[in-house]
Motif scaffolding. Structure first.
Motif, mmCIF file in Angstrom:
data_model
loop_
_atom_site.group_PDB
_atom_site.id
_atom_site.type_symbol
_atom_site.label_atom_id
_atom_site.label_comp_id
_atom_site.label_asym_id
_atom_site.label_seq_id
_atom_site.Cartn_x
_atom_site.Cartn_y
_atom_site.Cartn_z
ATOM 1 N N PRO A 2 0.798 -1.231 0.000
ATOM 2 C CA PRO A 2 0.000 0.000 0.000
ATOM 3 C C PRO A 2 0.825 1.273 0.000
ATOM 4 C CG PRO A 2 0.231 -0.812 2.223
ATOM 5 C CD PRO A 2 0.947 -1.805 1.348
ATOM 6 N N ILE A 3 0.110 2.375 -0.162
ATOM 7 C CA ILE A 3 0.643 3.676 0.213
ATOM 8 C C ILE A 3 0.550 3.734 1.735
ATOM 9 C CG2 ILE A 3 0.328 6.172 0.080
ATOM 10 C CD1 ILE A 3 -1.039 5.709 -2.648
ATOM 11 N N LYS A 4 1.667 3.925 2.383
ATOM 12 C CA LYS A 4 1.719 3.874 3.841
ATOM 13 C C LYS A 4 1.443 5.230 4.483
ATOM 14 C CE LYS A 4 5.190 3.009 7.458
ATOM 15 N NZ LYS A 4 6.604 2.605 7.682
ATOM 16 N N ASN A 5 1.910 6.291 3.827
ATOM 17 C CA ASN A 5 1.895 7.613 4.445
ATOM 18 C C ASN A 5 1.905 8.656 3.337
ATOM 19 O OD1 ASN A 5 2.160 9.522 6.635
ATOM 20 N ND2 ASN A 5 4.339 9.665 6.216
ATOM 21 N N ASN A 169 7.505 -3.158 -9.181
ATOM 22 C CA ASN A 169 8.335 -2.750 -8.046
ATOM 23 C C ASN A 169 7.588 -2.680 -6.715
ATOM 24 O OD1 ASN A 169 11.106 -1.947 -9.257
ATOM 25 N ND2 ASN A 169 9.612 -1.010 -10.632
ATOM 26 N N TYR A 170 6.271 -2.397 -6.765
ATOM 27 C CA TYR A 170 5.548 -2.175 -5.506
ATOM 28 C C TYR A 170 4.220 -2.910 -5.418
ATOM 29 C CZ TYR A 170 9.230 1.176 -5.084
ATOM 30 O OH TYR A 170 10.478 1.739 -5.033
ATOM 31 N N GLY A 171 3.954 -3.785 -6.369
ATOM 32 C CA GLY A 171 2.801 -4.662 -6.267
ATOM 33 C C GLY A 171 1.452 -3.998 -6.460
ATOM 34 N N PHE A 172 1.410 -2.880 -7.188
ATOM 35 C CA PHE A 172 0.133 -2.229 -7.477
ATOM 36 C C PHE A 172 -0.521 -2.904 -8.680
ATOM 37 C CE2 PHE A 172 1.843 0.913 -4.719
ATOM 38 C CZ PHE A 172 0.777 1.658 -4.242
ATOM 39 N N SER A 173 -1.736 -3.402 -8.485
ATOM 40 C CA SER A 173 -2.469 -4.084 -9.539
ATOM 41 C C SER A 173 -3.374 -3.093 -10.267
ATOM 42 C CB SER A 173 -3.316 -5.203 -8.938
ATOM 43 O OG SER A 173 -4.188 -5.757 -9.900
ATOM 44 N N PHE A 174 -3.370 -3.141 -11.587
ATOM 45 C CA PHE A 174 -4.229 -2.286 -12.413
ATOM 46 C C PHE A 174 -5.625 -2.904 -12.390
ATOM 47 C CE2 PHE A 174 -4.329 -0.127 -16.905
ATOM 48 C CZ PHE A 174 -5.367 0.679 -16.469
ATOM 49 N N ILE A 175 -6.550 -2.288 -11.620
ATOM 50 C CA ILE A 175 -7.838 -2.960 -11.393
ATOM 51 C C ILE A 175 -8.948 -2.496 -12.327
ATOM 52 C CG2 ILE A 175 -7.295 -3.454 -8.983
ATOM 53 C CD1 ILE A 175 -9.245 -1.196 -8.201
ATOM 54 N N GLY A 176 -8.868 -1.280 -12.880
ATOM 55 C CA GLY A 176 -9.959 -0.838 -13.733
ATOM 56 C C GLY A 176 -9.755 0.548 -14.291
ATOM 57 N N TYR A 191 -6.790 2.936 -12.390
ATOM 58 C CA TYR A 191 -6.717 2.737 -10.947
ATOM 59 C C TYR A 191 -5.749 1.599 -10.638
ATOM 60 C CZ TYR A 191 -10.665 5.845 -10.896
ATOM 61 O OH TYR A 191 -11.459 6.956 -11.069
ATOM 62 N N LEU A 192 -4.661 1.926 -9.946
ATOM 63 C CA LEU A 192 -3.625 0.970 -9.578
ATOM 64 C C LEU A 192 -3.743 0.736 -8.076
ATOM 65 C CD1 LEU A 192 -0.617 2.535 -11.548
ATOM 66 C CD2 LEU A 192 -2.466 1.082 -12.412
ATOM 67 N N LYS A 193 -4.141 -0.455 -7.684
ATOM 68 C CA LYS A 193 -4.443 -0.740 -6.283
ATOM 69 C C LYS A 193 -3.285 -1.445 -5.597
ATOM 70 C CE LYS A 193 -8.029 -2.759 -3.308
ATOM 71 N NZ LYS A 193 -8.152 -1.486 -2.541
ATOM 72 N N GLY A 194 -2.875 -0.911 -4.438
ATOM 73 C CA GLY A 194 -1.879 -1.544 -3.588
ATOM 74 C C GLY A 194 -2.429 -1.640 -2.179
ATOM 75 N N GLY A 195 -2.647 -2.860 -1.679
ATOM 76 C CA GLY A 195 -3.283 -3.018 -0.380
ATOM 77 C C GLY A 195 -4.675 -2.410 -0.415
ATOM 78 N N ASP A 196 -4.966 -1.546 0.568
ATOM 79 C CA ASP A 196 -6.255 -0.865 0.610
ATOM 80 C C ASP A 196 -6.173 0.557 0.059
ATOM 81 O OD1 ASP A 196 -7.500 -3.064 1.762
ATOM 82 O OD2 ASP A 196 -7.161 -2.377 3.816
#
Length: 258
Positions: A2-5, A169-176, A191-196
């Motif tokens: 995810p984006i942490k901060n 590199n950071y596991g962001f999935s292209f969801i839609g 929309y690139l989703k990483g974690g929540d």
């Protein structure tokens, strides 16, 4: 991951803490000083850091044709009620609440130092779903009990290249995707989703301007992702953090999930 901060520079930490806790119900995490405060936004933290430079020194423009950071988005309930409270307090709006593509209701407004914020109500109905599991995880978060961090939006040059980079590199999935058929500039959103959390990426079929990140002026400074340092140009933030800059001028740091 995810984006942490999200780090937002401000000219008055106490004033910004009051703004974010009052209008977005973020909660204070730890000690607030004149130099720094960390606010819990459910899925990430928003970190406020003091800088001496005001809004007039920033080269950031609200024109979405400027590449790099665009806005910070929060999922909310009761968007019209929340917007009314903001307006009664004299907060500057860029866009009043309206129904938008994707069957959501949105509005845009500025924090005390000019950082553009968005409130979004409802689950996006994507024009094209590319990762059904990712969309299901997003919808499983449900209606927030209080506003939660959802995304950072950026304008980019090449959606496929950006998606590949942040996935690899950071596991962001292209969801839609969401399309904007009435926008003559050829506006598309991915929309690139990483974690929540999400990187919301804007592309246009017209020329765009570029901007070098500014880490020492009021406004958005950088996002902190979970992962390893990339092979990208780096700058040093005023607090000593190493901040990397991607090809579109988006600034981010990296750290562990803990």
């Amino acid at each position: 991951m995810p984006i942490k901060n999200v780090v937002v520079n401000c000219t008055d930490v106490a004033r910004s803490v009051e703004f974010y806790t009052r209008f977005l119900e973020l909660s204070v995490a730890g000690e607030v000083t004149s130099e720094r405060a960390v606010l819990d936004a459910v899925t990430a933290t928003v970190e406020l850091r003091a800088v001496g430079n005001g809004r007039e020194q920033s080269t950031w423009s609200p024109d979405d044709l400027q590449k790099g950071f665009r806005h910070i988005g929060f999922k909310v309930d009761r968007i019209d009620e929340r917007a009314a409270v903001l307006k009664d307090a004299g907060v500057e709006f860029k866009l009043d609440p309206l129904d938008a593509e994707g069957n959501v209701r949105i509005c845009f407004f500025y924090d005390p130092d000019g950082t553009l914020l968005e409130m979004i109500q409802g689950d996006l109905q994507y024009a094209e779903i590319l990762d059904a599991d990712g969309v299901a995880r997003e919808r499983a978060l449900g209606v927030p009990a209080r506003p939660r961090f959802d995304h950072v939006a950026v304008t980019i040059e090449d959606r496929e290249a950006t998606s590949a980079y942040y996935d690899r590199n950071y596991g962001f999935s292209f969801i839609g995707t969401i399309e904007q058929p009435h926008d003559k500039r050829g506006f598309h959103i991915g929309y690139l989703k990483g974690g929540d959390t999400v990187l919301e990426v804007f592309t246009y079929e017209v020329d765009k301007s570029a901007r070098a990140p500014q880490l020492d002026v009021a406004g958005f400074a950088y996002a902190e992702l979970v992962g390893d340092p990339p092979d990208l140009p780096a700058e040093t933030a005023p607090d000593g953090t190493k901040v990397y800059v991607d090809s579109d001028g988006f600034a981010f740091a990296v750290g562990s999930e803990a």
